[in-house]
Design a protein around this motif. Sequence first.
Motif, PDB file in Angstrom:
ATOM      1  N   HIS A  13      64.654  33.591  62.546  1.00  0.00           N
ATOM      2  CA  HIS A  13      66.026  33.179  62.856  1.00  0.00           C
ATOM      3  C   HIS A  13      66.265  31.693  62.626  1.00  0.00           C
ATOM      4  CE1 HIS A  13      67.099  37.145  64.036  1.00  0.00           C
ATOM      5  NE2 HIS A  13      66.163  37.208  64.964  1.00  0.00           N
ATOM      6  N   GLU A  14      65.210  30.967  62.269  1.00  0.00           N
ATOM      7  CA  GLU A  14      65.361  29.575  61.831  1.00  0.00           C
ATOM      8  C   GLU A  14      65.334  29.494  60.310  1.00  0.00           C
ATOM      9  OE1 GLU A  14      66.021  27.079  63.902  1.00  0.00           O
ATOM     10  OE2 GLU A  14      66.020  28.589  65.510  1.00  0.00           O
ATOM     11  N   LYS A  15      65.375  30.668  59.652  1.00  0.00           N
ATOM     12  CA  LYS A  15      65.324  30.777  58.197  1.00  0.00           C
ATOM     13  C   LYS A  15      64.017  30.219  57.631  1.00  0.00           C
ATOM     14  CE  LYS A  15      69.296  32.743  58.114  1.00  0.00           C
ATOM     15  NZ  LYS A  15      69.379  34.208  57.895  1.00  0.00           N
ATOM     16  N   GLN A  16      62.922  30.439  58.373  1.00  0.00           N
ATOM     17  CA  GLN A  16      61.585  30.036  57.947  1.00  0.00           C
ATOM     18  C   GLN A  16      60.707  31.273  57.770  1.00  0.00           C
ATOM     19  OE1 GLN A  16      60.821  26.728  57.283  1.00  0.00           O
ATOM     20  NE2 GLN A  16      63.011  26.417  57.696  1.00  0.00           N
ATOM     21  N   ILE A  17      59.727  31.191  56.878  1.00  0.00           N
ATOM     22  CA  ILE A  17      58.766  32.272  56.695  1.00  0.00           C
ATOM     23  C   ILE A  17      57.600  32.049  57.645  1.00  0.00           C
ATOM     24  CG2 ILE A  17      57.228  33.457  55.091  1.00  0.00           C
ATOM     25  CD1 ILE A  17      58.975  32.398  52.813  1.00  0.00           C
ATOM     26  N   PRO A  18      57.336  32.965  58.565  1.00  0.00           N
ATOM     27  CA  PRO A  18      56.192  32.794  59.475  1.00  0.00           C
ATOM     28  C   PRO A  18      54.874  32.714  58.697  1.00  0.00           C
ATOM     29  CG  PRO A  18      57.675  34.509  60.281  1.00  0.00           C
ATOM     30  CD  PRO A  18      58.131  34.171  58.887  1.00  0.00           C
ATOM     31  N   ASP A  19      53.939  31.922  59.191  1.00  0.00           N
ATOM     32  CA  ASP A  19      52.634  31.781  58.532  1.00  0.00           C
ATOM     33  C   ASP A  19      51.930  33.125  58.406  1.00  0.00           C
ATOM     34  OD1 ASP A  19      52.910  29.057  58.163  1.00  0.00           O
ATOM     35  OD2 ASP A  19      51.851  28.529  60.018  1.00  0.00           O
ATOM     36  N   SER A  20      52.076  33.959  59.433  1.00  0.00           N
ATOM     37  CA  SER A  20      51.412  35.263  59.397  1.00  0.00           C
ATOM     38  C   SER A  20      51.951  36.136  58.266  1.00  0.00           C
ATOM     39  CB  SER A  20      51.580  35.988  60.732  1.00  0.00           C
ATOM     40  OG  SER A  20      52.953  36.263  60.988  1.00  0.00           O
ATOM     41  N   THR A  21      53.230  35.965  57.941  1.00  0.00           N
ATOM     42  CA  THR A  21      53.833  36.719  56.840  1.00  0.00           C
ATOM     43  C   THR A  21      53.274  36.247  55.512  1.00  0.00           C
ATOM     44  OG1 THR A  21      55.874  37.148  58.059  1.00  0.00           O
ATOM     45  CG2 THR A  21      56.007  37.233  55.656  1.00  0.00           C
ATOM     46  N   ARG A  22      53.158  34.944  55.337  1.00  0.00           N
ATOM     47  CA  ARG A  22      52.569  34.405  54.104  1.00  0.00           C
ATOM     48  C   ARG A  22      51.149  34.952  53.896  1.00  0.00           C
ATOM     49  NH1 ARG A  22      54.685  29.559  56.065  1.00  0.00           N
ATOM     50  NH2 ARG A  22      56.454  28.735  54.873  1.00  0.00           N
ATOM     51  N   GLN A  23      50.362  34.915  54.961  1.00  0.00           N
ATOM     52  CA  GLN A  23      48.976  35.367  54.855  1.00  0.00           C
ATOM     53  C   GLN A  23      48.905  36.854  54.543  1.00  0.00           C
ATOM     54  OE1 GLN A  23      47.387  34.167  58.643  1.00  0.00           O
ATOM     55  NE2 GLN A  23      47.706  31.985  58.246  1.00  0.00           N
ATOM     56  N   ALA A  24      49.774  37.631  55.187  1.00  0.00           N
ATOM     57  CA  ALA A  24      49.765  39.078  54.977  1.00  0.00           C
ATOM     58  C   ALA A  24      50.151  39.429  53.542  1.00  0.00           C
ATOM     59  CB  ALA A  24      50.721  39.747  55.961  1.00  0.00           C
ATOM     60  N   ILE A  60      58.451  51.221  64.049  1.00  0.00           N
ATOM     61  CA  ILE A  60      59.132  50.013  64.523  1.00  0.00           C
ATOM     62  C   ILE A  60      58.055  48.997  64.862  1.00  0.00           C
ATOM     63  CG2 ILE A  60      60.653  48.994  66.262  1.00  0.00           C
ATOM     64  CD1 ILE A  60      61.910  51.800  66.597  1.00  0.00           C
ATOM     65  N   THR A  61      58.135  47.836  64.228  1.00  0.00           N
ATOM     66  CA  THR A  61      57.148  46.792  64.459  1.00  0.00           C
ATOM     67  C   THR A  61      57.687  45.762  65.437  1.00  0.00           C
ATOM     68  OG1 THR A  61      55.665  45.221  63.374  1.00  0.00           O
ATOM     69  CG2 THR A  61      57.898  45.391  62.471  1.00  0.00           C
ATOM     70  N   LYS A  62      56.996  44.659  65.580  1.00  0.00           N
ATOM     71  CA  LYS A  62      57.418  43.607  66.498  1.00  0.00           C
ATOM     72  C   LYS A  62      58.561  42.789  65.897  1.00  0.00           C
ATOM     73  CE  LYS A  62      52.971  43.102  68.879  1.00  0.00           C
ATOM     74  NZ  LYS A  62      51.929  42.149  69.349  1.00  0.00           N
ATOM     75  N   HIS A  63      59.129  41.921  66.705  1.00  0.00           N
ATOM     76  CA  HIS A  63      60.212  41.024  66.322  1.00  0.00           C
ATOM     77  C   HIS A  63      59.742  40.100  65.194  1.00  0.00           C
ATOM     78  CE1 HIS A  63      63.311  37.920  66.768  1.00  0.00           C
ATOM     79  NE2 HIS A  63      63.978  38.737  67.563  1.00  0.00           N
ATOM     80  N   VAL A  64      60.676  39.682  64.336  1.00  0.00           N
ATOM     81  CA  VAL A  64      60.324  38.768  63.247  1.00  0.00           C
ATOM     82  C   VAL A  64      59.678  37.489  63.768  1.00  0.00           C
ATOM     83  CG1 VAL A  64      62.625  37.686  63.205  1.00  0.00           C
ATOM     84  CG2 VAL A  64      61.194  37.653  61.146  1.00  0.00           C
ATOM     85  N   ASP A  65      60.057  37.054  64.976  1.00  0.00           N
ATOM     86  CA  ASP A  65      59.473  35.842  65.560  1.00  0.00           C
ATOM     87  C   ASP A  65      58.145  36.104  66.258  1.00  0.00           C
ATOM     88  OD1 ASP A  65      61.627  34.252  64.739  1.00  0.00           O
ATOM     89  OD2 ASP A  65      62.802  34.766  66.499  1.00  0.00           O
ATOM     90  N   GLN A  66      57.701  37.368  66.220  1.00  0.00           N
ATOM     91  CA  GLN A  66      56.425  37.731  66.845  1.00  0.00           C
ATOM     92  C   GLN A  66      55.485  38.359  65.817  1.00  0.00           C
ATOM     93  OE1 GLN A  66      58.040  40.342  69.887  1.00  0.00           O
ATOM     94  NE2 GLN A  66      58.073  38.689  71.401  1.00  0.00           N
ATOM     95  N   ASP A  67      55.501  37.827  64.606  1.00  0.00           N
ATOM     96  CA  ASP A  67      54.614  38.286  63.517  1.00  0.00           C
ATOM     97  C   ASP A  67      54.855  39.751  63.172  1.00  0.00           C
ATOM     98  OD1 ASP A  67      53.408  35.730  63.546  1.00  0.00           O
ATOM     99  OD2 ASP A  67      52.077  36.355  65.174  1.00  0.00           O
ATOM    100  N   GLY A  68      56.148  40.127  63.120  1.00  0.00           N
ATOM    101  CA  GLY A  68      56.506  41.532  62.904  1.00  0.00           C
ATOM    102  C   GLY A  68      55.978  42.129  61.618  1.00  0.00           C
ATOM    103  N   ILE A  69      56.044  41.397  60.517  1.00  0.00           N
ATOM    104  CA  ILE A  69      55.548  41.940  59.248  1.00  0.00           C
ATOM    105  C   ILE A  69      54.041  42.142  59.298  1.00  0.00           C
ATOM    106  CG2 ILE A  69      55.112  41.346  56.828  1.00  0.00           C
ATOM    107  CD1 ILE A  69      57.958  40.399  56.635  1.00  0.00           C
TER     108      ILE A  69
END
Length: 261
Positions: free
Chosen positions: A18-29, A239-248
């Motif tokens: 929601h800050e228009k940022q890609i979470p680090d966990s998403t990049r790694q995944a 259904i996975t976790k919230h985008v701010d909780q490493d959902g991907i």
Amino acid sequence: MTKQKIVFFDIDGTLLDHEKQIPDSTRQAIKHLQENGVITAIATGRAPFMFEEIRKELNINTFVSFNGQYVVHDNNVVFKNPLSAEALVLLEEKATAAGHPMAFFSSESMASNRDGDPFIKTSFNDLKMNPPLFDMSFHNNNEIYQALLFCEANDEAEYLKLKSDFEYIRWHQYSTDVIPAGGSKALGIKQLLDSLKIDVRHTYAFGDALNDIQMLSFVNYGIAMGNALDETKNAARFITKHVDQDGIYHGLQEVGLLTGV
């Protein structure tokens, strides 16, 4: 048909928090998927030029854009489905008479037919993007794949009475996507799968919004973000976790694509 696996990611509320940022966990995944030969793709309502930096950052060269109307694999266009120019003229006439501005998107740029409109400014500000330039003739001189109609939800019903050349998918309090009738992310994905000869049994997708419903229903493993709308969650297999909780990251683990990570 091949057994090649492919994963589609929506952008806003899915790849981007929601800050228009890609979470680090998403990049790694995503890097892990690519290292293991899984095709990673973006499926979005955005135009290609609106997420070029995201593609570069994540090393993604396959995408379904404009809610399915413009599809690219390895920088080659494999499907395009522009809006009817004649029907677009009629829609703009009705919108202008009602005082509702519009924006128009080609594969390379965009323009609006009203300068300084507050609905346009607010909608694009929420995307953390600059609003389109003002150009009254842009859509007459370019192939248009998607338009935005700026109005509130209670005004949308009047447009549904028009000849059914278009479908309307609301994405913002003040704006709705205009795409060709029958168009959807699912249609674009099907065109890509046919081109690559990938069986739908090996497809995965993540999304959170109304324009993700058909996509999540179409692929074999539809995964809704924890922050998704209820209607979108109802269309998903997981259904996975919230985008701010490493959902991907957690969603990919749930479907077995991140074993050993």
